[in-house]
Design a protein around this motif. Structure first.
Motif, mmCIF file in Angstrom:
data_model
loop_
_atom_site.group_PDB
_atom_site.id
_atom_site.type_symbol
_atom_site.label_atom_id
_atom_site.label_comp_id
_atom_site.label_asym_id
_atom_site.label_seq_id
_atom_site.Cartn_x
_atom_site.Cartn_y
_atom_site.Cartn_z
ATOM 1 N N UNK A 221 -6.245 -14.259 -24.371
ATOM 2 C CA UNK A 221 -7.477 -14.544 -22.815
ATOM 3 C C UNK A 221 -8.713 -15.667 -22.940
ATOM 4 N N UNK A 222 -9.830 -14.105 -23.951
ATOM 5 C CA UNK A 222 -11.132 -15.370 -24.749
ATOM 6 C C UNK A 222 -10.491 -16.657 -25.015
ATOM 7 N N UNK A 223 -9.460 -17.444 -25.918
ATOM 8 C CA UNK A 223 -9.381 -18.493 -26.455
ATOM 9 C C UNK A 223 -8.765 -19.474 -25.285
ATOM 10 N N UNK B 6 -3.072 -9.024 -15.748
ATOM 11 C CA UNK B 6 -3.850 -8.981 -15.081
ATOM 12 C C UNK B 6 -5.007 -8.583 -15.065
ATOM 13 N N UNK B 7 -5.779 -7.342 -14.663
ATOM 14 C CA UNK B 7 -6.012 -6.424 -15.081
ATOM 15 C C UNK B 7 -7.440 -7.002 -16.332
ATOM 16 N N UNK B 8 -6.544 -7.194 -17.559
ATOM 17 C CA UNK B 8 -7.290 -6.988 -18.528
ATOM 18 C C UNK B 8 -7.817 -8.063 -18.819
ATOM 19 N N UNK B 9 -7.252 -9.742 -17.864
ATOM 20 C CA UNK B 9 -8.242 -10.810 -17.878
ATOM 21 C C UNK B 9 -9.364 -10.576 -16.675
ATOM 22 N N UNK B 10 -9.035 -9.579 -15.901
ATOM 23 C CA UNK B 10 -10.279 -9.610 -14.578
ATOM 24 C C UNK B 10 -11.017 -8.937 -15.309
ATOM 25 N N UNK C 285 -3.201 -4.131 -27.005
ATOM 26 C CA UNK C 285 -4.051 -5.175 -26.327
ATOM 27 C C UNK C 285 -4.270 -6.323 -27.213
ATOM 28 N N UNK C 286 -4.171 -5.979 -28.492
ATOM 29 C CA UNK C 286 -5.726 -7.350 -28.845
ATOM 30 C C UNK C 286 -5.063 -8.490 -29.034
ATOM 31 N N UNK C 287 -4.275 -8.689 -28.849
ATOM 32 C CA UNK C 287 -3.862 -10.299 -29.350
ATOM 33 C C UNK C 287 -3.787 -10.764 -27.123
ATOM 34 N N UNK C 288 -3.576 -9.795 -26.632
ATOM 35 C CA UNK C 288 -3.828 -10.640 -25.174
ATOM 36 C C UNK C 288 -4.865 -10.735 -25.272
#
Length: 1205
Positions: free
Chosen positions: A841-843, A808-812, A834-837
């Motif tokens: 998210x960007x995709x 969630x924080x990465x998305x934020x 966290x590369x794939x995550x």
């Protein structure tokens, strides 16, 4: 109604229920299901004349299902027999289906239901009392003799004929009276036209006739049937009207229809044709989403001014917003019309109930989110800022009456129920009837009698519910309050229902604005100056022009100051204080005495604000005439500002005031206004200098205090009460609860640095509690991100132990950095584990947001390139280009698509050839829509079981082809802007057709060669253009030079001797010579195209085809019955075989014993002879064949002789 400036005088609602007499509707069944209620009004033409019998008179109506209620009102007198209720059995009165007109001797009411049409003839008021003197108390309404009307008269009542396409549940309709006395009714057609039903004049017998106004162009309807939606430019929305309005001219009527495809169409009833069609979305700034939805929420109104002409008001509805567009109808020569756009006004209210326009103003009525009625108006010509003027509406009575212990429930409820203007009599009567369980009662009562009936009814219900003979006074009071509360709730429900607004009614002759509600009328009247200023919102009050208040600037400023003081007092008035004033006025007591009592109550209240605190202390200072340092002069400080004043600023202020040469303190008497102004200004200066460092110091000290207090948790009762949760449940250790309270407090105050500092120190105490660690590190991450500390935020993110919180924080982090355009930080963070995550998210964001306003695909491309993952980068740009072609159908979108494909090609060129490929879904597949159901399609139906998706491998060559195709799309769009809408997602085969249509033949051939496609469409298209040029006029010739210049001719000759037609034929000849195939397919398709259009073949083409395939040319002649040409061809062919002109037929060696064998197409020649029959031409062929046969025999014998040697 005229605008006076940027901000005009506001209006107030004045209820007309108090002056109305009880309405006794006389009910008539005309012929008669529930629909939404609607309403409307009619004003007499002479309603604004002083000595007219129709002065201040108007008619209004309300429809609901099969019922029509008509009321005639007069603002001067009470009309007798002024109400009537008509019920139409098994019918529904359509929206807009009531129209009232006046002629010299009659008032005519036209009524349109879903099955019938009606015309009511009533006497005009000016003709009712021509020969006798009538006093006002005997003034009759036009509805007085409506009982004498024959509702079954076939001259005035007819069934609607059953016509195909005429819906029985139309959502709109219109009616009008022609100059010839004909009654006309308009209904929408299912095919997009308008049905007009006509009744002959009332004194001429006849039946209803139906005319359909529809598109006159047959070709348009044919095109709509087969042309693809993408090429046609619409999305399949119906052109069925959903809002109609009529404007009558001298011998015609203009019918305006606002249709579901967002277009406004104007029809002429006389000419039965559409005179104008205007797309309303051209006046909407952002209409991308509206284009795909039917415009069922739009509304249409007309206003006519004899001096200015016809005004058209259109309301464009969109989710959570709306727009008013005002137009003026402009007529040009040749009976052509257009719209002159005057103004566009925007609103944020959601549900528009009704609106009306005049030649200067718009009046609009909405329902807001709280279901409250909002009415505003604006001058649309002289209000560039779009500032709407307020109309202050009556609010509904309070939902709950709060009683004190010393108040009698019956007395207080009766007081609230019968306070003038709070409840209408109809609501009380309906509630009384329901409360008494349908008991028949005489409800035609005066207010005093109604009050007695209400009291009797509630008390009877109360006594009937008592089962015990003895109970306490408190129990009886509670029971009494319960029953009165129940009756009050019933009254409130009916009051709300009857107060529901239905329509606005404007009379431009009298400037009357009337609000038609379900149960009564209310009028909107201009506010007085004081009411206007007092009720204005704060932002409007600040913008109020002082010149509009008074010519004297000082007086205007004093009035504004007074209004601000009144507003401050109004904010301090409590409910009890306002009740004191209301009771005093209700009991006819002196308002001054009530105001004195309220003032005393205000003084007794302790308002501990900083301003009052300073003034009180200043009074203490100057009462002693010297600087008082006695500690009793000041009470204990309660705020930081008070503490600063006592410790720092007090002595500075006094010294500063005495040091001024013209200080107010140096005078004998105190000048309080100057002294307070000087004190406030100097205090603000001191606060500005000391505030920052002073506050930081205090906050740091507070944080230390909080840390030290943590050790006392569990020991101090105060701290235990502080950390106790509301439900008493212990969710964590007391110390952690204390820290949570402190962190929330610092967050609410707005001190993110201290939150980070405290949370970091708490981490050392939580030990192995990973959930608590996750919470604290999430808190640290959030506040670092809010402060713009991107690196620290990323570091905190990587240390969160909870994967769910971390995601969630990465998305934020991704979203916030994209919004701030801090993309370099976002790309360069290492994202360990966290590369794939991050990519996911960007995709997800890239596929969910608008392509032209966000750059998530470009961000993802930079992300992969930074990590040298060129295949992924190429895949991203290829997907970006595909979506641009499908979704962004503009020239800019095509440019970006070409750049995307070029970037994808460059990425693959950076990879070793064996790895230079990407994967994407097979042709026809689309990317999954975010949020789409995996089980159902967009229609809600269950989808088939998922199958294995085909995977297509795209190599470098494939991408280069797509890049070439993208460049060609851009070339086409630049040459023909109308092709932009369909070029983006067109395949290579479709692009060939589009290029040929645009005349870009060189480009089309290049595309065919790139994708290995046959050139047949190119040759057929060029041949067709040659045909059009040969048969066309000068305009076609001039237009052809543009596309001829776009093709690479060896030398384009533009002299008078060479026309565009000649150059087109020359281009076709060049192509046939340059591009040859084994079976001469291109010659065949060109000749076939020419012959199919009846165009004679050019000599150069005949000679060219004779060389390659004369037999096929003969078959084509036969297919198109060109017998003479076939005979000539056969004759020449036989001669060529025999050696005469053989070089023109591509025959290298003619017939001889030593040459190779030759042949003739005997089957085709036999077919030709069969077609010729006994014609003289057949003998010519037979003679040729006989000569040929003789020479064949001779050559055969010579050949056999040579073989036998």
């Amino acid at each position: 109604m005229a605008a006076a400036g940027a901000l005009e005088r506001s209006f107030e609602e004045l209820s007309g229920a108090e002056r109305e007499r009880p309405r006794h509707f006389r009910e008539f069944t005309v012929s008669g299901i529930g629909t939404k209620a609607s309403a409307g009004g009619f004003y007499y033409m002479e309603s604004g004349k002083l000595f007219s019998v129709t002065r201040n008179r108007f008619i209004h109506w309300k429809t609901s299902g099969d019922t029509l209620e008509l009321v005639e009102e007069s603002l001067d007198i009470n009309l007798l027999n002024n109400t009537v209720r008509l019920k139409f059995q098994n019918c529904i009165v359509l929206p807009g289906g009531v129209h009232v007109s006046e002629i010299q001797n009659h008032v005519i009411i036209l009524i349109l239901t879903n099955q019938t049409v009606h015309r009511l003839l009533l006497p005009h008021p000016s003709r009712m009392y021509r020969s006798e003197l009538v006093i006002e108390s005997q003034m009759q309404s036009v509805f007085t003799d409506i009982g004498k009307v024959d509702f079954r008269d076939p001259c005035n009542s007819q069934l609607i004929p059953a016509v195909p396409g005429l819906s029985s549940n139309s959502t709109t309709s219109a009616a009008w009276l022609s100059n010839d006395g004909e009654a006309l009714f308009a209904l929408p057609s299912a095919s997009g036209g308008i049905f007009v039903l006509k009744l002959p004049p009332y004194d001429i017998p006849g039946t209803v006739s139906v005319v359909e106004l529809k598109q006159s162009s047959v070709m348009q309807r044919l095109l709509i049937g087969w042309m693809p939606t993408a090429i046609r430019g619409d999305q399949g929305l119906s052109d069925r009207p959903f809002a109609l309005a009529v404007h009558c001219v001298e011998h015609d009527a203009f019918i305006f229809a606002l249709c579901q495809d967002h277009k406004l169409r104007m029809w002429s009833y006389k000419d039965q044709m559409c005179l104008m069609a205007a797309d309303m979305l051209e006046y909407v700034p952002t209409f991308k989403d509206l284009r795909l939805t039917a415009g069922t929420g739009h509304k249409l109104r007309l206003a006519y001014s004899p001096s200015m002409g016809l005004y058209i008001g259109v309301y464009m509805h969109a989710p959570k917003q709306g727009q008013f567009c005002i137009f003026q109808l402009v007529s040009t020569e040749n009976n052509r019309y257009s719209l002159d756009h005057i103004s566009s006004l925007f609103t944020s209210q959601e549900t528009l109930i009704d609106f009306a326009i005049t030649s200067t103003d718009i009046w609009a009525m909405w329902h807001d989110a709280e279901n409250q009625t909002v009415v505003k108006y604006i001058n649309y010509e002289h209000n560039a800022a779009g500032q709407w003027n307020s109309v202050f509406m009556h609010s509904l009575p309070e939902e709950e009456i709060i009683l004190r212990d010393d108040q009698d429930p019956r007395e207080m409820y009766l007081q609230n129920l019968f306070t003038p203007g709070r409840f209408i009599k109809a609501a009380l009567c309906k509630a009384l009837q329901i409360f008494c369980r349908g008991t028949e009662r005489n409800l035609d009562l005066s207010w005093s009698d109604l009050k007695k009936e209400v009291t009797l009814a509630v008390e009877s219900e109360l006594q009937g519910s008592v089962t015990e003979y003895e109970f306490s006074q408190e129990e009886f009071r509670n029971l009494q309050q319960e029953f009165w509360c129940k009756f009050y709730a019933c009254c409130l429900q009916y009051q709300e229902a009857l107060s529901h607004p239905l329509a606005l009614h404007l009379n431009p002759h009298t400037n009357m604005v009337c609000l038609l509600k379900k149960g009564y009328l209310s009028f909107l009247v201009p506010s007085s100056l004081v009411d206007h200023l007092y009720l204005l919102p704060d932002e409007n009050l600040l913008a109020e022009d002082e010149a509009a208040i008074s010519d004297d600037v000082d007086v205007a400023r004093d009035v504004m100051c007074l209004i601000k003081c009144l507003r401050l007092i109004g904010e301090s008035i409590t409910v009890d204080m306002s009740a004191v004033m209301e009771m005093s006025c209700y009991n006819l007591q002196s308002p001054e005495k009530a105001a004195e009592q309220i003032l005393e109550d205000l003084i007794t209240i302790d308002y501990s604000t900083t301003t009052l605190f300073l003034i009180v202390n200043l009074v203490q200072f100057y009462s002693t005439s010297h600087i008082c340092d006695h500690p009793g002069c000041l009470s204990s400080p309660q705020t930081i500002v008070e503490l600063f004043f006592q410790e720092v600023a007090r002595k500075h202020i006094i010294s500063h005031l005495f040091s001024q040469p013209k200080a107010p303190l140096s005078q004998t008497g105190l000048n309080w206004p100057e002294m307070i102004t000087a004190t406030t200004n100097y205090l603000l200066q001191l606060l500005t200098v000391h505030c920052k460092s002073f506050c930081i110091l205090l906050f740091l000290q507070a944080l230390d205090c909080f840390r030290h207090a943590a050790s006392e948790v569990g020991k101090e009762e105060f701290l235990d009460r502080l950390i106790r949760s509301e439900d008493g449940e212990i969710v964590s250790t007391p110390k952690m609860q204390y820290y949570d309270k402190v962190l929330r407090l610092l967050d609410v105050v707005g001190l993110p640095e201290l939150v980070i500092q405290l949370a970091s120190s708490i981490l050392t105490e939580v030990g192995g509690d990973w959930k608590r660690q996750a919470t604290l590190r999430t808190c640290i991450f959030k506040h670092h991100l809010d402060l713009g500390h991107n690196s620290q935020a990323y570091e905190a993110l990587t240390q969160i132990p909870d994967s769910s919180r971390q995601l969630d924080c990465l998305r934020q982090l991704v979203v916030v950095l994209c919004e701030r355009s801090q993309l370099q930080d976002l790309v360069e963070f290492p994202y360990v584990n966290l590369h794939n995550e991050v990519v996911a998210i960007i995709e997800s964001r890239a596929r969910a947001v608008d392509l032209m306003t966000h750059n998530y695909y470009e961000l993802l491309y930079a992300f992969h390139v930074f990590r040298h993952n060129y295949r992924k980068a190429g895949t991203v740009m290829f997907e970006y280009g595909m979506r641009l072609g499908r979704e962004v159908r503009t020239l800019r979108g095509l440019e970006k698509q070409g750049n995307c494909y070029l970037a994808a090609v460059n990425c693959l060129r950076l990879i070793r050839p064996e790895y230079a490929w990407i994967v994407h879904p097979a042709s026809g597949a689309v990317y999954d829509r975010p949020g789409a159901s995996p089980k159902r399609n967009h229609d809600g139906e269950c989808t088939a079981a998922p199958t294995n998706r085909q995977i297509e491998i795209l190599e470098l060559g494939d991408l280069e082809k797509e890049c070439s195709l993208a460049r060609i799309r851009l070339t086409l769009a630049q040459h023909d802007p109308s092709a932009v809408a369909v070029a983006g997602s067109s395949s290579a085969e479709e692009m060939v057709s589009l290029l040929v249509q645009a005349g870009l033949f060189d480009t089309a051939i290049s595309l065919c060669q790139t994708f290995k496609l046959p050139l047949t469409p190119v040759f057929e298209g060029l041949a067709f253009k040659c045909i059009k040029l040969q048969l066309g006029g000068e305009a076609a010739q001039a237009e052809a030079w543009s596309w001829l210049a776009a093709n690479q001719l060896s030398s384009v000759i533009t002299t008078k001797e060479s026309s565009a037609t000649d150059e087109a034929w020359r281009l076709l000849s060049t192509y046939l010579e340059r591009y040859t195939v084994q079976n001469n397919l291109y010659h065949h398709c060109v000749i076939n195209k020419l012959l199919s259009h009846g165009v004679p073949l050019p000599n150069w083409l005949i000679n060219s085809y004779k060389k390659v395939d004369a037999a096929e040319l003969l078959r084509l002649y036969l297919n198109y019955d060109l017998l003479e040409e076939a005979v000539d061809l056969v004759s020449e062919y036989v001669d060529a075989v025999l050696g005469k002109g053989h070089q023109y037929f591509g025959i290298e060696f003619p017939l001889s014993a030593t040459a190779p064998m030759v042949w003739l197409p005997y089957s085709s020649i036999d077919q030709l002879l069969q077609a010729l029959g006994e014609n003289s031409l057949s003998q010519k062929i037979l003679d040729k064949l006989e000569d040929y046969q003789q020479k064949v025999d001779k050559a055969t014998r010579d050949l056999l002789y040579r073989r036998n040697l």
